[in-house]
Design a protein around this motif. Structure first.
Motif, PDB file in Angstrom:
ATOM      1  N   GLU A  27      46.531  28.844  46.866  1.00 26.23           N
ATOM      2  CA  GLU A  27      47.317  30.143  47.368  1.00 26.23           C
ATOM      3  C   GLU A  27      46.749  31.223  48.397  1.00 26.23           C
ATOM      4  O   GLU A  27      47.382  31.423  49.438  1.00 26.23           O
ATOM      5  CB  GLU A  27      47.765  31.259  46.270  1.00 26.23           C
ATOM      6  CG  GLU A  27      48.793  31.999  46.269  1.00 26.23           C
ATOM      7  CD  GLU A  27      48.336  33.400  46.935  1.00 26.23           C
ATOM      8  OE1 GLU A  27      49.187  34.059  47.626  1.00 26.23           O
ATOM      9  OE2 GLU A  27      47.341  33.617  46.731  1.00 26.23           O
ATOM     10  N   GLU A  28      45.559  30.917  48.310  1.00 31.01           N
ATOM     11  CA  GLU A  28      44.840  31.908  49.587  1.00 31.01           C
ATOM     12  C   GLU A  28      45.202  31.104  50.717  1.00 31.01           C
ATOM     13  O   GLU A  28      44.812  31.863  51.867  1.00 31.01           O
ATOM     14  CB  GLU A  28      43.301  31.984  49.110  1.00 31.01           C
ATOM     15  CG  GLU A  28      42.974  32.554  47.841  1.00 31.01           C
ATOM     16  CD  GLU A  28      41.708  32.732  47.374  1.00 31.01           C
ATOM     17  OE1 GLU A  28      40.762  31.998  47.903  1.00 31.01           O
ATOM     18  OE2 GLU A  28      41.274  33.567  46.382  1.00 31.01           O
ATOM     19  N   ALA A  29      45.186  29.936  50.831  1.00 31.05           N
ATOM     20  CA  ALA A  29      45.619  28.895  52.018  1.00 31.05           C
ATOM     21  C   ALA A  29      46.996  28.941  52.196  1.00 31.05           C
ATOM     22  O   ALA A  29      47.410  28.270  53.190  1.00 31.05           O
ATOM     23  CB  ALA A  29      44.847  27.745  52.002  1.00 31.05           C
ATOM     24  N   GLY A  30      47.736  29.547  51.510  1.00 26.44           N
ATOM     25  CA  GLY A  30      49.420  29.490  51.720  1.00 26.44           C
ATOM     26  C   GLY A  30      50.020  28.363  50.988  1.00 26.44           C
ATOM     27  O   GLY A  30      51.036  28.084  51.492  1.00 26.44           O
ATOM     28  N   ILE A  31      49.263  27.732  50.179  1.00 28.15           N
ATOM     29  CA  ILE A  31      49.825  26.605  49.620  1.00 28.15           C
ATOM     30  C   ILE A  31      50.194  26.841  47.955  1.00 28.15           C
ATOM     31  O   ILE A  31      49.452  27.239  47.165  1.00 28.15           O
ATOM     32  CB  ILE A  31      48.756  25.267  49.616  1.00 28.15           C
ATOM     33  CG1 ILE A  31      48.504  24.932  51.006  1.00 28.15           C
ATOM     34  CG2 ILE A  31      49.499  23.967  48.851  1.00 28.15           C
ATOM     35  CD1 ILE A  31      47.317  23.984  51.250  1.00 28.15           C
ATOM     36  N   THR A  32      51.312  26.564  47.532  1.00 24.66           N
ATOM     37  CA  THR A  32      51.993  26.932  46.345  1.00 24.66           C
ATOM     38  C   THR A  32      52.653  25.789  45.641  1.00 24.66           C
ATOM     39  O   THR A  32      53.068  24.926  46.189  1.00 24.66           O
ATOM     40  CB  THR A  32      52.854  28.315  46.435  1.00 24.66           C
ATOM     41  OG1 THR A  32      53.864  27.942  47.243  1.00 24.66           O
ATOM     42  CG2 THR A  32      52.044  29.480  46.899  1.00 24.66           C
TER      43      THR A  32
ATOM     44  N   GLU B   7      45.448  21.233  53.598  1.00 28.86           N
ATOM     45  CA  GLU B   7      46.809  21.078  53.883  1.00 28.86           C
ATOM     46  C   GLU B   7      47.171  19.550  53.163  1.00 28.86           C
ATOM     47  O   GLU B   7      48.347  19.512  53.014  1.00 28.86           O
ATOM     48  CB  GLU B   7      46.964  20.865  55.567  1.00 28.86           C
ATOM     49  CG  GLU B   7      47.141  22.048  56.361  1.00 28.86           C
ATOM     50  CD  GLU B   7      48.179  23.160  55.783  1.00 28.86           C
ATOM     51  OE1 GLU B   7      49.188  22.559  55.608  1.00 28.86           O
ATOM     52  OE2 GLU B   7      47.860  24.311  55.630  1.00 28.86           O
TER      53      GLU B   7
ATOM     54  N   GLN C 172      49.565  19.540  50.175  1.00 31.62           N
ATOM     55  CA  GLN C 172      50.941  19.826  50.037  1.00 31.62           C
ATOM     56  C   GLN C 172      51.815  18.540  49.846  1.00 31.62           C
ATOM     57  O   GLN C 172      51.445  17.571  50.177  1.00 31.62           O
ATOM     58  CB  GLN C 172      51.213  20.217  51.661  1.00 31.62           C
ATOM     59  CG  GLN C 172      50.892  21.254  52.345  1.00 31.62           C
ATOM     60  CD  GLN C 172      51.472  22.594  52.102  1.00 31.62           C
ATOM     61  OE1 GLN C 172      52.450  22.619  50.998  1.00 31.62           O
ATOM     62  NE2 GLN C 172      51.522  23.746  52.803  1.00 31.62           N
TER      63      GLN C 172
ATOM     64  N   GLY D 123      57.000  26.523  46.777  1.00 36.20           N
ATOM     65  CA  GLY D 123      55.856  25.761  47.365  1.00 36.20           C
ATOM     66  C   GLY D 123      56.337  24.287  47.421  1.00 36.20           C
ATOM     67  O   GLY D 123      57.547  23.900  46.893  1.00 36.20           O
TER      68      GLY D 123
END
Length: 330
Positions: free
Chosen positions: A156-161, A131, A134, A167
């Protein structure tokens, strides 16, 4: 403090000049000639060792003249392959895949190295969890380059782009030789650096490794460099291609059995090409993050390409089953 970074800047300059010099594919008399291309960096050590030990000459026979040509980046290498200025050589998988997807006549005939992508955070930037990436500003050599895809896939696999696809991470691109100053001035928070630049940055600054070469996506399996030739050569001159691959395999085996001598050859070759000498400490550190192999992991190459598509670096879903000619390394 800037000594190690200066040689890198000069490396790009000299390698670029050498790439522009060119070499004739025609040889005088009846003598056969092949031209091998490579980059003066640590992922291309097999070519340097083969050059130093005369492996191509041994495999191809005394009647073949072997010449070498160095390049600063993949675009000029692929142009030289397409125009016939080189017969084979080492290049990153990205340029090979990109050119193949646009119809270029290129085949991967062996692997060469793996690893070498390291993610570092500048001093004062705390990265204790995913996190924490971010909103950070990161830098890679290019948009959608091998190192960029590895880093963005990991997050990206952790939802961070990145901001490029909605993102929060801001993305800059630039010459790795400039990463240290950009980290020190706070222009970037995160550097995604290939070796030996990661080792140089770590030595010259207080940047901290936050994603290791063996942690980043595809870090241990994705080829960092591959041996390529044209599809025409694979089809019409398979015996010659096999000898080129066999010489390359001899070089990889030499590296495995004689790492210290291979390091010395690397330092010597880069100095001859660029006029600058790598510090042994930098080579030692970078060497620990790179593996050398002539094997090719076709599943990883396909997975890497599909990730590039998922991250919207590629418009069309890729298919690379015909890119690799694995019969030469069996």
């Amino acid at each position: 403090m800037k000594k190690a970074l200066v040689w890198i800047a000069v490396l790009f300059t000299f390698a670029g000049l050498l790439a522009g010099c060119g070499s004739s594919k025609k040889s005088s008399g009846s003598e056969d000639k092949i031209v091998i291309g490579y980059f003066p960096n640590i992922n291309h050590v097999p070519a340097m060792v083969a050059k130093d030990q005369g492996y191509f000459e041994k495999q191809l026979g005394d009647g073949t003249k072997v010449e070498y040509k160095t390049f600063a980046e993949g675009g000029s290498f692929m142009t030289a392959l397409k125009t016939g200025d080189i017969d084979a050589g080492l290049v990153g998988p990205g340029p090979a895949m990109n050119n193949f997807s646009t119809g270029a006549d290129v085949k991967i005939i062996a692997g060469a190295s793996t690893g070498g992508t390291v993610v570092l955070a500048r001093e004062g930037v705390e990265i204790n969890s995913l996190e924490d990436f971010q909103g950070k500003t990161f830098i890679t050599p290019g948009v959608g380059c091998t190192h960029d895809v590895q880093y963005e896939t990991y997050l990206e696999e952790a939802g961070i782009t990145s901001a490029r696809i909605g993102g929060t991470m801001k993305h800059l691109t630039g010459n790795p030789a400039q990463y240290a100053s950009m980290l020190n001035t706070g222009k970037v928070d995160i550097a995604v650096a290939p070796e030996p630049w990661a080792a140089v940055i770590e030595q010259e600054t207080n940047a901290e490794v936050v994603i290791g070469w063996d942690e980043v996506s595809f870090g241990e399996t994705l080829p960092a460099s591959v041996l390529v030739a044209t599809g025409e050569a694979v089809k019409n001159s398979p015996e010659k291609v096999q000898k080129i691959v066999d010489a390359h395999k001899d070089a990889v085996k030499f590296i495995e059995e004689n790492p210290e001598e291979a390091k010395a050859i690397t330092i010597k070759d880069i100095k001859e090409v660029t006029g600058q000498e790598l510090e042994k400490e930098v080579v030692d550190r970078a060497w620990e993050r790179i593996g050398f192999t002539y094997e090719v992991d076709s599943e990883t190459i396909q997975a890497f390409a599909e990730s590039s598509y998922t991250l919207k670096f590629l418009k069309d879903k890729p298919e690379f089953s015909e890119l690799i000619a694995k019969n030469f390394i069996q």
